[in-house]
Design a protein around this motif. Structure first.
Motif, PDB file in Angstrom:
ATOM      1  N   GLN A  12       4.593  -6.677   8.267  1.00 24.96           N
ATOM      2  CA  GLN A  12       4.246  -5.325   8.709  1.00 24.96           C
ATOM      3  C   GLN A  12       4.781  -4.227   7.789  1.00 24.96           C
ATOM      4  OE1 GLN A  12       2.175  -5.048  11.270  1.00 24.96           O
ATOM      5  NE2 GLN A  12       2.221  -7.266  11.349  1.00 24.96           N
ATOM      6  N   HIS A  16      -0.601  -1.553   2.871  1.00 26.04           N
ATOM      7  CA  HIS A  16      -1.540  -0.541   2.371  1.00 26.04           C
ATOM      8  C   HIS A  16      -2.934  -0.979   2.791  1.00 26.04           C
ATOM      9  CE1 HIS A  16      -2.616   2.817  -0.160  1.00 26.04           C
ATOM     10  NE2 HIS A  16      -3.577   2.071  -0.690  1.00 26.04           N
ATOM     11  N   THR A  17      -3.525  -0.251   3.727  1.00 25.75           N
ATOM     12  CA  THR A  17      -4.784  -0.688   4.317  1.00 25.75           C
ATOM     13  C   THR A  17      -5.998  -0.147   3.568  1.00 25.75           C
ATOM     14  OG1 THR A  17      -4.921   1.184   5.835  1.00 25.75           O
ATOM     15  CG2 THR A  17      -3.716  -0.755   6.592  1.00 25.75           C
ATOM     16  N   GLY A  19      -8.362   1.402   4.999  1.00 23.68           N
ATOM     17  CA  GLY A  19      -8.627   2.725   5.557  1.00 23.68           C
ATOM     18  C   GLY A  19      -7.817   3.817   4.884  1.00 23.68           C
ATOM     19  N   ASP A  20      -6.667   3.459   4.289  1.00 18.76           N
ATOM     20  CA  ASP A  20      -5.852   4.457   3.594  1.00 18.76           C
ATOM     21  C   ASP A  20      -6.597   5.031   2.390  1.00 18.76           C
ATOM     22  OD1 ASP A  20      -3.795   4.013   5.384  1.00 18.76           O
ATOM     23  OD2 ASP A  20      -2.708   2.642   4.057  1.00 18.76           O
ATOM     24  N   ARG A  24     -13.455   0.676   2.345  1.00 14.56           N
ATOM     25  CA  ARG A  24     -13.601  -0.480   3.222  1.00 14.56           C
ATOM     26  C   ARG A  24     -14.631  -1.450   2.671  1.00 14.56           C
ATOM     27  NH1 ARG A  24     -14.849   1.148   8.993  1.00 14.56           N
ATOM     28  NH2 ARG A  24     -14.969  -1.116   9.147  1.00 14.56           N
ATOM     29  N   HIS A  29     -12.301  -4.499   9.091  1.00 10.64           N
ATOM     30  CA  HIS A  29     -11.752  -3.379   9.850  1.00 10.64           C
ATOM     31  C   HIS A  29     -10.986  -2.457   8.910  1.00 10.64           C
ATOM     32  CE1 HIS A  29      -9.488  -1.239  12.968  1.00 10.64           C
ATOM     33  NE2 HIS A  29     -10.472  -1.608  13.773  1.00 10.64           N
ATOM     34  N   GLY A  30     -10.902  -1.202   9.255  1.00 10.82           N
ATOM     35  CA  GLY A  30     -10.197  -0.237   8.413  1.00 10.82           C
ATOM     36  C   GLY A  30      -8.717  -0.519   8.265  1.00 10.82           C
ATOM     37  N   SER A  31      -8.138  -1.255   9.226  1.00 17.84           N
ATOM     38  CA  SER A  31      -6.703  -1.560   9.148  1.00 17.84           C
ATOM     39  C   SER A  31      -6.426  -2.865   8.411  1.00 17.84           C
ATOM     40  CB  SER A  31      -6.109  -1.634  10.552  1.00 17.84           C
ATOM     41  OG  SER A  31      -6.707  -2.687  11.286  1.00 17.84           O
ATOM     42  N   PRO A  33      -5.539  -5.181   5.377  1.00 16.76           N
ATOM     43  CA  PRO A  33      -4.748  -4.847   4.191  1.00 16.76           C
ATOM     44  C   PRO A  33      -5.585  -4.852   2.910  1.00 16.76           C
ATOM     45  CG  PRO A  33      -4.124  -7.001   5.035  1.00 16.76           C
ATOM     46  CD  PRO A  33      -5.100  -6.429   5.991  1.00 16.76           C
TER      47      PRO A  33
END
Length: 79
Positions: A12, A16-17, A19-20, A24, A29-31, A33
């Motif tokens: 955790q 760095h996702t 979505g950051d 995408r 999903h945007g979250s 990594p």
């Protein structure tokens, strides 16, 4: 157990996702990594686990903590 807990925490830390960066990949999903860096996380988890495990083993094997001492601390009768 100590290593598994350290690894779960390290997964955790510093994520760095996608979505950051608003980059995408289709179907994710945007979250999710951007990069995992698994080797670095494994090494850190191992180092943290060793730093916690070595003193714990020393305390147990040296006799600083005994079963009778734990029973007295918790209020259970000593057989």
């Amino acid at each position: 157990m100590i290593w598994a807990l350290a690894m779960m925490v390290m997964l955790q830390v510093g994520v760095h996702t996608q979505g950051d960066d608003n980059e995408r990949v289709e179907g994710t999903h945007g979250s999710a990594p951007q990069t995992v860096g698994l080797k670095r996380r494994l090494l850190w988890a191992t180092a943290i686990a060793l730093a916690l495990w070595v003193p714990l083993v020393w305390v147990i094997l040296s006799g600083v903590v005994t079963m009778d001492g734990l029973r007295a601390l918790t209020g259970r009768p000593i057989p």
